[in-house]
Motif scaffolding. Structure first.
Motif, PDB file in Angstrom:
ATOM      1  N   UNK A 433      70.070  27.815  29.770  1.00  0.00           N
ATOM      2  CA  UNK A 433      69.394  29.096  29.930  1.00  0.00           C
ATOM      3  C   UNK A 433      69.963  29.793  31.141  1.00  0.00           C
ATOM      4  N   UNK A 434      69.087  30.086  32.117  1.00  0.00           N
ATOM      5  CA  UNK A 434      69.552  30.735  33.341  1.00  0.00           C
ATOM      6  C   UNK A 434      69.646  29.761  34.507  1.00  0.00           C
ATOM      7  N   UNK A 435      69.391  28.495  34.260  1.00  0.00           N
ATOM      8  CA  UNK A 435      69.324  27.519  35.346  1.00  0.00           C
ATOM      9  C   UNK A 435      70.564  26.630  35.374  1.00  0.00           C
ATOM     10  N   UNK A 436      71.015  26.325  36.592  1.00  0.00           N
ATOM     11  CA  UNK A 436      72.149  25.426  36.787  1.00  0.00           C
ATOM     12  C   UNK A 436      71.689  24.010  37.107  1.00  0.00           C
ATOM     13  N   UNK A 437      70.367  23.746  37.142  1.00  0.00           N
ATOM     14  CA  UNK A 437      69.829  22.426  37.458  1.00  0.00           C
ATOM     15  C   UNK A 437      68.612  22.531  38.338  1.00  0.00           C
ATOM     16  N   UNK A 438      67.893  21.394  38.503  1.00  0.00           N
ATOM     17  CA  UNK A 438      66.699  21.383  39.343  1.00  0.00           C
ATOM     18  C   UNK A 438      65.449  21.251  38.487  1.00  0.00           C
ATOM     19  N   UNK A 439      64.347  21.717  38.981  1.00  0.00           N
ATOM     20  CA  UNK A 439      63.076  21.602  38.266  1.00  0.00           C
ATOM     21  C   UNK A 439      62.989  22.651  37.160  1.00  0.00           C
ATOM     22  N   UNK A 440      62.399  22.272  36.015  1.00  0.00           N
ATOM     23  CA  UNK A 440      62.210  23.195  34.906  1.00  0.00           C
ATOM     24  C   UNK A 440      60.945  22.801  34.161  1.00  0.00           C
ATOM     25  N   UNK A 441      60.168  23.798  33.789  1.00  0.00           N
ATOM     26  CA  UNK A 441      58.949  23.547  33.046  1.00  0.00           C
ATOM     27  C   UNK A 441      59.219  22.903  31.694  1.00  0.00           C
ATOM     28  N   UNK A 442      58.277  22.101  31.234  1.00  0.00           N
ATOM     29  CA  UNK A 442      58.450  21.370  29.979  1.00  0.00           C
ATOM     30  C   UNK A 442      58.686  22.329  28.803  1.00  0.00           C
ATOM     31  N   UNK A 443      57.896  23.406  28.739  1.00  0.00           N
ATOM     32  CA  UNK A 443      58.037  24.348  27.627  1.00  0.00           C
ATOM     33  C   UNK A 443      59.362  25.079  27.664  1.00  0.00           C
ATOM     34  N   UNK A 444      59.766  25.511  28.846  1.00  0.00           N
ATOM     35  CA  UNK A 444      61.038  26.218  28.985  1.00  0.00           C
ATOM     36  C   UNK A 444      62.207  25.305  28.624  1.00  0.00           C
ATOM     37  N   UNK A 526      81.641  19.056  35.475  1.00  0.00           N
ATOM     38  CA  UNK A 526      80.707  18.307  36.310  1.00  0.00           C
ATOM     39  C   UNK A 526      79.418  17.950  35.587  1.00  0.00           C
ATOM     40  N   UNK A 527      78.310  17.850  36.340  1.00  0.00           N
ATOM     41  CA  UNK A 527      77.029  17.351  35.831  1.00  0.00           C
ATOM     42  C   UNK A 527      75.898  18.289  36.213  1.00  0.00           C
ATOM     43  N   UNK A 528      74.887  18.386  35.314  1.00  0.00           N
ATOM     44  CA  UNK A 528      73.646  19.107  35.620  1.00  0.00           C
ATOM     45  C   UNK A 528      72.483  18.110  35.536  1.00  0.00           C
ATOM     46  N   UNK A 529      71.503  18.240  36.443  1.00  0.00           N
ATOM     47  CA  UNK A 529      70.333  17.361  36.450  1.00  0.00           C
ATOM     48  C   UNK A 529      69.071  18.223  36.449  1.00  0.00           C
ATOM     49  N   UNK A 530      68.118  17.861  35.552  1.00  0.00           N
ATOM     50  CA  UNK A 530      66.874  18.627  35.453  1.00  0.00           C
ATOM     51  C   UNK A 530      65.666  17.688  35.583  1.00  0.00           C
TER      52      UNK A 530
END
Length: 533
Positions: A433-444, A526-530
């Motif tokens: 989506x618009x995120x490169x990693x980090x915290x994200x809501x379950x629904x999103x 590389x890697x993304x972590x959520x």
């Protein structure tokens, strides 16, 4: 079209021809800026003509006092001609302001270092076409194009002036005859040439369509100059009818009518030298000197030629010695004139960035002063370069990283090389989506359908595609589960992993690979972590 006899008017017409020649080229902003210099030059000439006309009119009125009952019709005709000239000049000033108003951007400040007092939309071709050729809608009303109105204005004004003079035919004590009026008509420069009109192109279309605002300004100023020159011709004609042998002038202005005010190094600078506000009697025993050197004059005109081997601003001093017909004394009038010598040069600039990128079109612009765009030859080497297009706008494609060279030549221009770096398109950024990693809501998180490859800040029409990645779900206090995903969108297994997401889970997108235009193989991102919340 009649050929004006006055050297100043010849100079203005020549400047107008240079303007039209420049418009035939796809010129740079620097060249367009030169149109304002032409506009200023014509404006200065208009002021000189105004001053001369004021003097001639005063002389006419003073000489008419010797027999006012006879010469009053000439004085009244002169006033009417001057009134028509003033109204005509105002009309074109209003048309200039109308064009600027329609741009909605106004003018640069008078102290602006690059464009002092110039309209901000000086490159705008749409406003001139709308207002002068096509017409436009304003406040719910359809506004007719001004081009045909301008043509009619010039033609009708010329006829009004001639009708005033024709009405004086046979005036007592004058030589106003059909023959002398016909000679006067030949010297009137205010006219519209229908030479370029055809069944599919009107005078307005030929003169104004797609003309930048900067080019229309000196065209309007040229019409004002034609009017003032016409006024001068008529005033002098009327003044000559009042005791021709007694009419004398006592003010003289040296005039230099140059073929070019800006010349290229190696070309000669040429100018016609004469005296303004004069008569044939003045030419007797007249001496013309430039920088102290005598020049041969014929009918009051001498030609001055100088070399232009070095660039820069040049000047020369004109001294004219003659017998003043009013005082009978020998007098000398001096004035300094300037012209500029430049060198032929060429520049090549990438339109979007300072490098060429593999896999996309790289547009370039070429500016070659003193060389026609039709004569330009452009070639390249290195970096697998290929160049297409014509004129001053070309397109470059490259296939190998390293260095590339663009070479420009043609006409009298020596071959000139321009070096460019050749690089791959920069690495895109993987995103969910618009995120490169980090915290994200379950629904999103569950609403996403796959991984994107985004080119941030890259000023080209290019798109990179995700080739694949490894998706790993680490449930809270459970063993990790992974899915090897090919392509950007989730496969069936990856979809199940995403659908099972719960707060506290961690998702790893590992070994992300993407392929961009020009790539032979995918590149690692590389890697993304959520963290699911």
């Amino acid at each position: 079209m009649s050929i004006p006899k006055e050297p100043r008017q010849l100079m203005i017409n020549l400047m107008y021809l240079v303007l039209m020649a420049l418009l035939a080229l796809n010129v740079s902003a620097e060249i367009i800026n030169a149109f304002f210099q032409i506009d200023k030059g014509i404006a200065k000439s208009n002021q000189i003509i105004d001053d001369s006309n004021e003097y001639v009119n005063l002389t006419l009125e003073k000489n008419a006092e010797q027999d006012l009952s006879r010469y009053k019709p000439l004085v009244e005709a002169a006033k009417e001609v001057r009134s028509i000239s003033s109204e005509f000049t105002t009309y074109f000033s209003e048309r200039r302001e109308e064009l600027v108003d329609e741009t909605g951007k106004g003018y640069y400040p008078d102290d602006d270092p690059k464009h002092p007092g110039q309209p901000k939309s000086y490159k705008d071709k749409d406003v001139t076409t709308r207002v002068l050729v096509n017409g436009y809608e304003k406040d719910g009303q359809q506004i007719d194009p001004k081009g045909p109105e301008i043509k009619t204005k010039v033609e009708e004004t010329r006829e009004r002036i001639l009708e005033i003079v024709r009405g004086l035919e046979g005036t007592e004590g004058t030589n106003i005859t059909e023959e002398t009026i016909a000679e006067l008509e030949k010297s009137i420069s205010l006219e519209i040439s229908d030479e370029y009109e055809s069944s599919d192109k009107t005078w307005s279309d030929f003169t104004f369509r797609k003309m930048p605002l900067a080019a229309v300004f000196p065209i309007f100023r040229k019409f004002q100059n034609d009017m003032k020159s016409t006024e001068a011709a008529v005033l002098n004609y009327l003044a000559s009818q009042i005791g021709a042998t007694s009419f004398k002038v006592d003010n003289f202005i040296p005039i230099a009518s140059a073929e070019k005010s800006y010349v290229i190094a190696g070309e000669p600078y040429s100018a016609d030298i004469t005296i303004g506000a004069s008569s044939k009697s003045v030419y007797e025993n007249m001496d013309i000197r430039v920088n102290g050197q005598n020049l041969r004059a014929q009918d009051g005109v001498a030609k001055y030629t100088a070399s232009s081997s070095t660039p820069g601003l040049k000047s020369y001093n004109v001294a004219i010695t003659l017998t003043n017909p009013t005082t009978g004394e020998r007098e000398t009038y001096e004035k300094k004139f300037e012209y500029e010598v430049g060198r032929r040069s060429v520049t090549v600039a990438a339109d979007k960035m300072n490098v060429f990128y593999i896999g996309v079109d790289n547009p370039i612009s070429i500016s070659a002063a003193g060389t026609s765009s039709n004569q330009l030859r452009v070639s390249g080497r290195g970096g697998g370069i290929k160049i297409s297009g014509s004129g001053t706008s070309r397109n470059v494609t490259v296939s190998q990283p390293g260095e590339a060279v663009v070479t420009v030549s043609g006409g009298d221009l020596k071959a000139t090389n321009f070096d460019f770096r050749v690089k791959r398109i920069p690495d895109p950024t993987p995103q969910l989506g618009r995120s490169k990693g980090g915290s994200m809501g379950n629904g999103e998180f569950k609403a996403q359908s796959g991984v994107l490859a985004i080119l941030d800040g890259f000023d080209f029409d290019a798109r990179c595609t995700i080739q694949g990645y490894n998706l790993v779900r680490v449930p809270k206090r459970q063993d990790a589960v992974n899915s090897n995903n090919a392509g950007a969108r989730y496969n069936a297994k990856s979809q199940r992993l995403v659908a099972a997401a719960k707060p506290g889970d961690i998702y790893y997108y590992e070994n992300i690979k993407a392929k961009c235009p020009g790539d032979r193989a995918g590149r690692p991102l590389g890697t993304m972590v959520f963290n699911i919340k």
